[in-house]
Design an enzyme around this catalytic site. Sequence first.
Site, short mmCIF file in Angstrom:
data_model
loop_
_atom_site.label_atom_id
_atom_site.label_comp_id
_atom_site.label_asym_id
_atom_site.label_seq_id
_atom_site.Cartn_x
_atom_site.Cartn_y
_atom_site.Cartn_z
CG HIS A 207 -1.81 1.02 1.53
ND1 HIS A 207 -3.18 0.89 1.44
CD2 HIS A 207 -1.61 2.30 1.93
CE1 HIS A 207 -3.76 2.02 1.77
NE2 HIS A 207 -2.83 2.89 2.07
CG HIS A 209 -0.05 6.88 0.91
ND1 HIS A 209 -1.16 7.68 0.89
CD2 HIS A 209 -0.42 5.76 1.58
CE1 HIS A 209 -2.14 7.10 1.54
NE2 HIS A 209 -1.73 5.92 1.97
CB CYS A 240 -3.25 9.19 6.62
SG CYS A 240 -3.77 8.79 8.30
P1 HMG Z 1 -11.22 7.39 21.17
O1 HMG Z 1 -11.64 8.83 21.28
O2 HMG Z 1 -10.05 6.91 21.98
O3 HMG Z 1 -12.47 6.40 21.38
O4 HMG Z 1 -10.94 7.10 19.63
P2 HMG Z 1 -13.39 6.08 22.61
O5 HMG Z 1 -13.60 4.61 22.61
O6 HMG Z 1 -12.89 6.74 23.86
O7 HMG Z 1 -14.77 6.79 22.19
C1 HMG Z 1 -14.89 8.20 22.07
C2 HMG Z 1 -16.16 8.53 21.30
O8 HMG Z 1 -16.08 7.99 19.97
C3 HMG Z 1 -17.42 7.90 21.91
O9 HMG Z 1 -18.50 8.77 21.60
C4 HMG Z 1 -17.58 6.63 21.13
O10 HMG Z 1 -18.91 6.17 21.09
C5 HMG Z 1 -17.16 7.07 19.73
P3 HMG Z 1 -19.02 9.89 22.64
O11 HMG Z 1 -19.39 9.13 23.87
O12 HMG Z 1 -17.85 10.85 22.85
O13 HMG Z 1 -20.14 10.54 21.89
N1 HMG Z 1 -16.64 5.96 18.92
C6 HMG Z 1 -17.13 5.63 17.70
N2 HMG Z 1 -18.09 6.17 16.93
C7 HMG Z 1 -18.32 5.56 15.74
N3 HMG Z 1 -17.62 4.49 15.30
C8 HMG Z 1 -16.65 3.95 16.04
C9 HMG Z 1 -16.38 4.53 17.29
N4 HMG Z 1 -15.49 4.22 18.26
C10 HMG Z 1 -15.67 5.10 19.26
N5 HMG Z 1 -15.98 2.91 15.57
C11 HMG Z 1 -10.92 5.62 17.74
C12 HMG Z 1 -10.50 5.82 19.20
C13 HMG Z 1 -10.19 4.39 17.24
C14 HMG Z 1 -12.43 5.42 17.69
C15 HMG Z 1 -10.54 6.91 16.94
O14 HMG Z 1 -9.19 7.18 17.19
C16 HMG Z 1 -10.75 6.74 15.46
O15 HMG Z 1 -11.88 6.63 15.01
N6 HMG Z 1 -9.65 6.73 14.68
C17 HMG Z 1 -9.72 6.49 13.24
C18 HMG Z 1 -8.68 7.30 12.55
C19 HMG Z 1 -8.73 7.02 11.07
O16 HMG Z 1 -9.73 6.60 10.52
N7 HMG Z 1 -7.59 7.26 10.40
C20 HMG Z 1 -7.46 7.06 8.99
C21 HMG Z 1 -7.46 5.63 8.59
S1 HMG Z 1 -5.91 4.79 8.80
C22 HMG Z 1 -5.02 5.15 7.37
O17 HMG Z 1 -5.44 5.97 6.59
C23 HMG Z 1 -3.80 4.32 7.05
C24 HMG Z 1 -4.06 3.24 5.99
O18 HMG Z 1 -4.55 3.79 4.79
C25 HMG Z 1 -2.76 2.48 5.68
C26 HMG Z 1 -1.59 3.40 5.38
O19 HMG Z 1 -1.65 4.23 4.47
O20 HMG Z 1 -0.61 3.24 6.10
C27 HMG Z 1 -5.07 2.21 6.49
MG MG Z 2 -3.28 4.73 3.23
#
Ligand code: HMG
Ligand code: MG
Length: 303
Positions: A207, A209, A240
């Site tokens: 993967h 970039h 990202c």
């Molecule tokens: P957190 O704040 O530590 O989570 O985030 P939490 O468990 O303490 O929950 C906080 C709030 O988020 C709560 O809501 C939960 O209900 C809600 P509140 O009570 O405040 O209203 N929540 C959610 N809501 C919807 N769906 C969920 C969810 N989980 C918790 N699944 C968490 C931890 C992992 C959720 C957060 O950090 C997160 O969502 N991160 C995602 C970041 C992301 O998507 N990054 C981009 C993708 S990775 C990438 O691009 C790399 C890749 O392409 C490969 C590469 O290129 O290397 C894959």
């Molecule tokens: Mg990526």
Amino acid sequence: MTFPKHIKIVEVGPRDGLQNEAEIISTEDKVKLIEYLGESGLSVIEAGSFVSPKWVPQMADSANVFLDIFRRKGVTYTALTPNMKGLENAINAGVDEVAVFAAASESFSRKNINCSVEESIERFRPLCEEASARNIPVRGYVSCVLGCPYEGSVSPYAVRNVSKDLLDLGCYEISLGDTIGTGTPGNARILIDTVLDDVPLEKLAVHFHDTYGQALANIYAVLEQGVAVVDSSIGGLGGCPYASGAAGNVATEDVLYLLDGLGIETGISMDKILKASWFISGILGRPPASKVANALGDGSPLS
Ligand code: HMG
Ligand code: MG
């Protein structure tokens, strides 16, 4: 030189691409894009992610995207799921497959998913068990495999260890993400050689970039090592939100052109991929970041 005869391209544009757009794209346009991509012969489309909408608002409508897309036979529609809540939402939306995402760098793990690498593996454990009980395949990503925006260089052994952890959780494929695109063919090859100690070749995906313009060269290098699964993004969209400055993924059109030129089968139609690329570029109001899309136009006779 022996290359794999067939390469599986995993299209990540609707997720990795659109998660990084400043402007929110409508659900309707996402659905149309996924439909164009589905027509092209792609077998895997990452259509969204079930992450916190506070962290990545661009993906907040993923459930609606999944509910609205026409499911083509032979296409797997997949999504990112960071935790049990994500898995639950993904299952309710009818995903075919999910992906968990870990990192080879502690700092990136904390910035991206708010926990350490070890904690992320423990968080994925019940997710993988539940997915397995429901016969939902889980893919595993490792980010920052050739460099980290916060820590700089990353050891290939760190990548190997996280890859092995994901494999042990039951991930059927491990996608190695050069999140910030700093890798070159030399260290990409060393990385594959190192990870191969613990992960079988047929379970490895790459993967890349394209921040430094090295993605195609890196792909060529690892094809020579036998890697047969390549992630790419339509029009070179992507980045990202937690790796600022990271450019898009390598463009699907460019990968397809390379593979067609090498006589490697993909089952994907260039004309249809170009249509998808120019469709989304029209929505975004800028030309695709793909040399091939710009050279060939949208595939229509007048272009
Ligand atoms: P957190 O704040 O530590 O989570 O985030 P939490 O468990 O303490 O929950 C906080 C709030 O988020 C709560 O809501 C939960 O209900 C809600 P509140 O009570 O405040 O209203 N929540 C959610 N809501 C919807 N769906 C969920 C969810 N989980 C918790 N699944 C968490 C931890 C992992 C959720 C957060 O950090 C997160 O969502 N991160 C995602 C970041 C992301 O998507 N990054 C981009 C993708 S990775 C990438 O691009 C790399 C890749 O392409 C490969 C590469 O290129 O290397 C894959
Ligand atoms: Mg990526």
